[in-house]
Design a protein around this motif. Structure first.
Motif, PDB file in Angstrom:
ATOM      1  N   LYS A 197      33.868  39.974 -18.021  1.00  0.00           N
ATOM      2  CA  LYS A 197      34.375  39.757 -19.459  1.00  0.00           C
ATOM      3  C   LYS A 197      35.623  40.231 -19.864  1.00  0.00           C
ATOM      4  O   LYS A 197      36.678  39.684 -20.216  1.00  0.00           O
ATOM      5  N   ASN A 198      35.597  41.593 -19.509  1.00  0.00           N
ATOM      6  CA  ASN A 198      36.936  42.300 -20.050  1.00  0.00           C
ATOM      7  C   ASN A 198      38.078  42.029 -19.075  1.00  0.00           C
ATOM      8  O   ASN A 198      39.259  41.813 -19.571  1.00  0.00           O
ATOM      9  N   GLU A 199      37.804  41.760 -17.845  1.00  0.00           N
ATOM     10  CA  GLU A 199      38.617  41.631 -16.888  1.00  0.00           C
ATOM     11  C   GLU A 199      39.343  39.918 -17.130  1.00  0.00           C
ATOM     12  O   GLU A 199      40.579  40.000 -17.001  1.00  0.00           O
ATOM     13  N   ASP A 200      38.449  39.212 -17.525  1.00  0.00           N
ATOM     14  CA  ASP A 200      38.910  37.953 -17.692  1.00  0.00           C
ATOM     15  C   ASP A 200      39.896  37.784 -19.140  1.00  0.00           C
ATOM     16  O   ASP A 200      40.930  37.171 -18.993  1.00  0.00           O
ATOM     17  N   GLU A 201      39.574  38.640 -19.787  1.00  0.00           N
ATOM     18  CA  GLU A 201      40.348  38.984 -21.176  1.00  0.00           C
ATOM     19  C   GLU A 201      41.513  39.674 -20.876  1.00  0.00           C
ATOM     20  O   GLU A 201      42.721  38.854 -21.240  1.00  0.00           O
ATOM     21  N   PHE A 202      41.627  40.383 -19.715  1.00  0.00           N
ATOM     22  CA  PHE A 202      42.804  41.046 -19.296  1.00  0.00           C
ATOM     23  C   PHE A 202      44.096  40.051 -18.633  1.00  0.00           C
ATOM     24  O   PHE A 202      45.164  40.121 -19.175  1.00  0.00           O
ATOM     25  N   TYR A 203      43.407  39.019 -18.045  1.00  0.00           N
ATOM     26  CA  TYR A 203      44.343  38.330 -17.271  1.00  0.00           C
ATOM     27  C   TYR A 203      44.510  36.973 -18.055  1.00  0.00           C
ATOM     28  O   TYR A 203      45.093  36.215 -17.855  1.00  0.00           O
ATOM     29  N   ALA A 204      43.931  36.878 -19.410  1.00  0.00           N
ATOM     30  CA  ALA A 204      44.131  35.631 -20.383  1.00  0.00           C
ATOM     31  C   ALA A 204      45.540  35.580 -20.700  1.00  0.00           C
ATOM     32  O   ALA A 204      46.248  36.615 -21.176  1.00  0.00           O
ATOM     33  N   ILE A 205      46.367  34.396 -20.563  1.00  0.00           N
ATOM     34  CA  ILE A 205      47.616  34.239 -21.120  1.00  0.00           C
ATOM     35  C   ILE A 205      47.753  32.932 -21.753  1.00  0.00           C
ATOM     36  O   ILE A 205      46.913  31.959 -21.439  1.00  0.00           O
ATOM     37  N   TYR A 218      41.189  49.237 -18.892  1.00  0.00           N
ATOM     38  CA  TYR A 218      40.625  48.002 -17.996  1.00  0.00           C
ATOM     39  C   TYR A 218      40.402  48.534 -16.640  1.00  0.00           C
ATOM     40  O   TYR A 218      41.345  48.848 -16.083  1.00  0.00           O
ATOM     41  N   SER A 219      39.207  48.204 -16.121  1.00  0.00           N
ATOM     42  CA  SER A 219      38.905  48.359 -14.795  1.00  0.00           C
ATOM     43  C   SER A 219      39.060  46.798 -13.984  1.00  0.00           C
ATOM     44  O   SER A 219      38.181  46.103 -14.346  1.00  0.00           O
ATOM     45  N   ILE A 220      39.993  46.615 -13.237  1.00  0.00           N
ATOM     46  CA  ILE A 220      40.136  45.363 -12.640  1.00  0.00           C
ATOM     47  C   ILE A 220      39.892  45.475 -11.013  1.00  0.00           C
ATOM     48  O   ILE A 220      40.120  46.413 -10.304  1.00  0.00           O
ATOM     49  N   LEU A 252      49.306  37.898 -24.261  1.00  0.00           N
ATOM     50  CA  LEU A 252      48.661  37.782 -25.334  1.00  0.00           C
ATOM     51  C   LEU A 252      48.314  39.166 -25.592  1.00  0.00           C
ATOM     52  O   LEU A 252      48.291  40.303 -24.950  1.00  0.00           O
ATOM     53  N   VAL A 253      47.964  39.451 -27.110  1.00  0.00           N
ATOM     54  CA  VAL A 253      47.338  40.927 -27.421  1.00  0.00           C
ATOM     55  C   VAL A 253      46.246  41.000 -26.712  1.00  0.00           C
ATOM     56  O   VAL A 253      45.342  40.324 -26.612  1.00  0.00           O
ATOM     57  N   LYS A 254      46.067  42.517 -26.130  1.00  0.00           N
ATOM     58  CA  LYS A 254      44.843  42.989 -25.626  1.00  0.00           C
ATOM     59  C   LYS A 254      43.648  43.569 -26.629  1.00  0.00           C
ATOM     60  O   LYS A 254      44.111  44.102 -27.330  1.00  0.00           O
ATOM     61  N   PHE A 276      26.272  45.541 -17.152  1.00  0.00           N
ATOM     62  CA  PHE A 276      27.470  46.133 -17.061  1.00  0.00           C
ATOM     63  C   PHE A 276      28.506  45.323 -16.337  1.00  0.00           C
ATOM     64  O   PHE A 276      29.754  45.232 -16.447  1.00  0.00           O
ATOM     65  N   TYR A 277      27.929  44.661 -15.219  1.00  0.00           N
ATOM     66  CA  TYR A 277      28.925  43.863 -14.562  1.00  0.00           C
ATOM     67  C   TYR A 277      29.306  42.527 -15.317  1.00  0.00           C
ATOM     68  O   TYR A 277      30.596  42.074 -15.358  1.00  0.00           O
TER      69      TYR A 277
END
Length: 561
Positions: free
Chosen positions: A110-118, A150-152, A143-145, A104-105
């Protein structure tokens, strides 16, 4: 389950769950399985208890408030399942829960990294200050999400973390900038920090109308999580969280800097009101459901509302803040010509958002949100504060108090008396109680500043203020002409201001604002000592564009004395 006094009561509760599971198999959720497993454990029905726990860890298609492993690994598990801890099956389930937690973590990170990716955009490589200014205005590395939710994680300090939950509009595209709305939850003293959040906990129930109308209006929703110590009301330890979250979110997604809003219920509404009073610069508008309009960490300087707006949705059966006080507050708002509106709903208690009838309030909120924009460069500012942390508002910043002096004649205190308060008696009936209390407290001496500009001339009046910084934007002045600054009737500055690359970078890094961009600043000391009398007898030039006159001292990145 809660009313049960013996095993007979527990059996009745468990039977109720079992009947519900059979009748509504598509509605079984983790919370129900968890409660049924605890009941079965208390009844020594270990076979059923383990069956429910196994189902709790089974993969599911639908979202749940909390993943199954959280119940088995919680700090309460050893007491809730004490009669099962020595069973081999318990160890097996615990190991499975630990594996699920790790997965889970990893997915969360992984999702948080994708959220912040630019995309990589290095502003530091731009040498020319004017080019840098234009680059920031057009800055779009987004970038497209892959997801909408997203839980940040959010660091409060080196040892304490919480989280905020972001819900993006359908079809989010980085080519477009979006309005953003924060929702601050209530009951801060009964909440705990969590390092992750779920859609189920934020987008439904009491928040269902936020979700519905955000969807219709292409609004980004953000749900921060506070606690007794770290929140937006009392104490001040967590007040920095929302502005810092804004900055982090702006690093990740395309937010319209002039359309950031904040709302809340109960303690959360008081929090939204507190940001209006103490730190409104990033926001365009403020909303509150069942608001207690008061700052609990210092003085409530109500004229600060004139820099923005507030819409309050109140009810006539609210124990948190009574209708007579709301009436007096509205009268005060009218007297100072504030952009304030109250909508009263009759026959509803404090928990108004729970009722379907509250939907009309959300329609009002989102209608206002759709048309309202922040003016990043207002021509007039009035600001009062009693803590140097909050000595900033739009183009005035770093205002420092001088509380050793007497306040100016125009520096007034606004307040009113509250004579009735609603409360619930021992029979759970709402009664009115006579009180004699001030609406606001003023525990500290405050400073106040009034400022305006037009045609390259700034006129500032101060009361109990030692120094301040005047931030400059080319949207405010003609940078080809000289600027004049008058403080309390005296000329403090007369000169031209140029684009300063380092200053531009510093302030963009500080707030990530692409609409309210400062190219330089004038730092002014307001002094009245004998030493200053010697200083004002001179007028001197340090370069071709900066002239020092009167009692003011201009500082750039160094001090001139």
């Amino acid at each position: 389950m809660w009313k049960a006094k013996d095993t007979t009561g527990y059996r009745q509760a468990l039977n109720g769950y079992e009947r519900a599971f059979k009748k509504y198999p598509d509605s079984i959720d983790n919370l129900g399985l968890y409660k049924a497993s605890v009941l079965a454990s208390d009844l020594n029905d270990f076979e059923n208890a383990f069956n429910y726990l196994t189902l709790l860890l089974a993969p599911k298609d639908k979202n749940d408030s909390y993943p199954g492993w959280t119940y088995i690994l919680s700090k309460y598990a050893k007491s809730e399942y004490k009669s099962m801890l020595d069973k081999p099956k318990w160890n097996e389930l615990t190991q499975k829960a630990l594996v699920d937690k790790t997965k889970f973590y990893k997915e969360l990170q992984k999702n948080e990294d994708e959220f912040y990716a630019i995309t990589k955009t290095d502003l530091l490589q731009i040498e020319d200050a004017k080019d840098l200014y234009e680059a920031i205005k057009n800055y779009n590395p987004y970038l497209v999400k892959k997801r909408r939710d997203y839980s940040i994680s959010f660091a409060i300090n080196d040892s304490t973390r919480t989280s905020f939950f972001v819900h993006l509009p359908a079809g989010y595209t980085p080519k477009k900038s979006y309005a953003l709305l924060f929702f601050l939850h209530g009951a801060v003293r009964n909440n705990a920090l969590v390092d992750f959040q779920t859609a189920e906990n934020n987008l439904h129930g009491w928040n269902r109308f936020y979700t519905k109308y955000a969807e219709q209006n292409d609004v980004i929703l953000v749900f921060p999580k506070g606690s007794r110590k770290y929140n937006w009301m009392l104490p001040d330890d967590g007040f920095f969280m929302i502005p810092e979250m804004i900055k982090q979110i702006k690093r990740a997604i395309n937010v319209d800097d002039n359309k950031i809003f904040i709302s809340g219920h109960s303690n959360g509404a008081t929090g939204a009101f507190s940001y209006l009073m103490k730190q409104p610069t990033p926001f365009a508008g403020f909303y509150g459901f069942n608001t207690y309009p008061k700052v609990f960490t210092g003085g409530t300087y109500i004229e600060n509302i004139r820099n923005r707006s507030f819409i309050n949705f109140s009810t006539d059966e609210d124990y948190y803040y009574p209708p007579n006080a709301n009436d007096c507050f509205t009268q005060l708002m009218d007297s100072i010509k504030a952009d304030y509106h109250e909508h009263r709903y009759e026959g509803f208690p404090h928990w108004f958002p729970e009722f379907d009838e509250s939907e009309s309030a959300y329609k009002i909120l989102f209608k206002d949100l759709a048309t309202r924009k922040r003016n990043p460069f207002p021509q007039e500012i009035s600001w009062e504060f009693d803590n140097n942390k909050y000595g900033s508002i739009d183009w005035l910043s770093d205002i420092i108090l001088d509380t050793s002096t007497e306040k100016a004649d125009w520096h007034r205190e606004l307040n009113f008396k509250i004579h009735q308060w609603l409360e619930y008696d021992k029979n759970d009936s709402l009664i009115s109680k006579n009180v004699d209390k001030n609406a606001f407290d003023f525990p500290y001496r405050s400073g106040k500043i009034k400022a305006q500009y037009a045609n390259n001339v700034f006129r500032i009046e101060t009361s109990r203020v030692k120094s301040l910084r005047l931030n400059i934007s080319p949207d405010m002045v003609d940078t080809k002409k000289k600027i004049k600054v008058f403080i309390n009737g005296k000329e403090y500055f007369h000169g031209r201001i140029s684009y300063d690359r380092r200053f531009i970078l510093q302030h963009f890094e500080k707030d990530r604002d692409r609409k309210q961009i400062w190219i330089n600043s004038i730092e002014l000391n307001i002094k009245n000592t004998k030493t200053d009398a010697l200083l004002i007898s001179y007028s001197f030039v340090v370069n071709s564009s900066l002239t020092f006159t009167e009692a003011g001292v201009y500082k750039k990145f160094y001090r001139v004395d």
